[in-house]
Write a protein that holds these residues in place. Sequence first.
Motif, PDB file in Angstrom:
ATOM      1  N   MET A   1       0.855  -1.162   0.000  1.00 12.00           N
ATOM      2  CA  MET A   1       0.000   0.000   0.000  1.00 12.00           C
ATOM      3  C   MET A   1       0.907   1.233   0.000  1.00 12.00           C
ATOM      4  O   MET A   1       1.755   1.383   0.860  1.00 12.00           O
ATOM      5  CB  MET A   1      -0.898  -0.035   1.235  1.00 12.00           C
ATOM      6  CG  MET A   1      -1.997   0.984   1.204  1.00 12.00           C
ATOM      7  SD  MET A   1      -3.097   0.913   2.654  1.00 12.00           S
ATOM      8  CE  MET A   1      -4.292  -0.266   2.114  1.00 12.00           C
ATOM      9  N   ASN A   2       0.687   2.134  -0.944  1.00 10.66           N
ATOM     10  CA  ASN A   2       1.519   3.327  -1.002  1.00 10.66           C
ATOM     11  C   ASN A   2       0.933   4.454  -0.150  1.00 10.66           C
ATOM     12  O   ASN A   2      -0.167   4.340   0.393  1.00 10.66           O
ATOM     13  CB  ASN A   2       1.735   3.776  -2.451  1.00 10.66           C
ATOM     14  CG  ASN A   2       0.450   4.245  -3.112  1.00 10.66           C
ATOM     15  OD1 ASN A   2      -0.436   4.797  -2.470  1.00 10.66           O
ATOM     16  ND2 ASN A   2       0.334   4.020  -4.408  1.00 10.66           N
ATOM     17  N   THR A   3       1.677   5.538  -0.041  1.00 11.23           N
ATOM     18  CA  THR A   3       1.288   6.651   0.831  1.00 11.23           C
ATOM     19  C   THR A   3      -0.064   7.239   0.450  1.00 11.23           C
ATOM     20  O   THR A   3      -0.890   7.519   1.326  1.00 11.23           O
ATOM     21  CB  THR A   3       2.367   7.754   0.795  1.00 11.23           C
ATOM     22  OG1 THR A   3       3.611   7.171   1.184  1.00 11.23           O
ATOM     23  CG2 THR A   3       2.027   8.893   1.721  1.00 11.23           C
ATOM     24  N   GLN A   5      -2.589   5.780  -1.007  1.00 13.92           N
ATOM     25  CA  GLN A   5      -3.648   4.838  -0.626  1.00 13.92           C
ATOM     26  C   GLN A   5      -3.913   4.903   0.874  1.00 13.92           C
ATOM     27  O   GLN A   5      -5.068   4.876   1.308  1.00 13.92           O
ATOM     28  CB  GLN A   5      -3.265   3.414  -1.025  1.00 13.92           C
ATOM     29  CG  GLN A   5      -3.310   3.156  -2.515  1.00 13.92           C
ATOM     30  CD  GLN A   5      -2.758   1.786  -2.858  1.00 13.92           C
ATOM     31  OE1 GLN A   5      -1.722   1.386  -2.333  1.00 13.92           O
ATOM     32  NE2 GLN A   5      -3.457   1.072  -3.734  1.00 13.92           N
ATOM     33  N   ILE A   6      -2.853   5.009   1.653  1.00 17.76           N
ATOM     34  CA  ILE A   6      -2.999   5.106   3.110  1.00 17.76           C
ATOM     35  C   ILE A   6      -3.751   6.378   3.478  1.00 17.76           C
ATOM     36  O   ILE A   6      -4.687   6.350   4.290  1.00 17.76           O
ATOM     37  CB  ILE A   6      -1.624   5.056   3.802  1.00 17.76           C
ATOM     38  CG1 ILE A   6      -1.018   3.664   3.654  1.00 17.76           C
ATOM     39  CG2 ILE A   6      -1.736   5.447   5.278  1.00 17.76           C
ATOM     40  CD1 ILE A   6       0.421   3.554   4.089  1.00 17.76           C
ATOM     41  N   SER A   8      -5.813   8.058   1.631  1.00 16.10           N
ATOM     42  CA  SER A   8      -7.198   7.904   1.194  1.00 16.10           C
ATOM     43  C   SER A   8      -7.996   7.072   2.200  1.00 16.10           C
ATOM     44  O   SER A   8      -9.150   7.406   2.522  1.00 16.10           O
ATOM     45  CB  SER A   8      -7.229   7.243  -0.189  1.00 16.10           C
ATOM     46  OG  SER A   8      -8.550   7.024  -0.602  1.00 16.10           O
ATOM     47  N   GLU A   9      -7.393   6.003   2.708  1.00 14.61           N
ATOM     48  CA  GLU A   9      -8.045   5.164   3.723  1.00 14.61           C
ATOM     49  C   GLU A   9      -8.297   5.951   5.009  1.00 14.61           C
ATOM     50  O   GLU A   9      -9.347   5.798   5.644  1.00 14.61           O
ATOM     51  CB  GLU A   9      -7.196   3.930   4.028  1.00 14.61           C
ATOM     52  CG  GLU A   9      -7.065   2.964   2.876  1.00 14.61           C
ATOM     53  CD  GLU A   9      -8.328   2.164   2.617  1.00 14.61           C
ATOM     54  OE1 GLU A   9      -9.124   1.965   3.552  1.00 14.61           O
ATOM     55  OE2 GLU A   9      -8.510   1.736   1.464  1.00 14.61           O
TER      56      GLU A   9
END
Length: 107
Positions: A1-3, A5-6, A8-9
């Motif tokens: 998981m890239n930055t 994506q993190i 966004s979560e």
Amino acid sequence: MNTEQILSEIREANLSYMMLAQSLIRSDREQALFRLGISEETATLLEMLSPAQMMKIASGNTLLCRMRCDDDLVWNLLTNHGKSAANDSVSRLHASILMAGRHREAA
């Protein structure tokens, strides 16, 4: 998981948490204070937020909610390490009592 994506979560979790909190506060304030572990002042602020304000706050890169189980005793009670299934409900009740007591101390 890239930055990205993190982040966004985190934004999604923030918005979900604030929507849940606002809904709980509006339906049963006392239960919301207990279940969310928040103060009366925080509940009042959350209750009055508009959807636009919630979106703006949720868009930050810091997670707004936190784990309330921050010690080994509560985690061990919740996970039942080394205990039989028969003690599961007693352990969960004990953990709930401990967390409720900590909520009262913080308030």
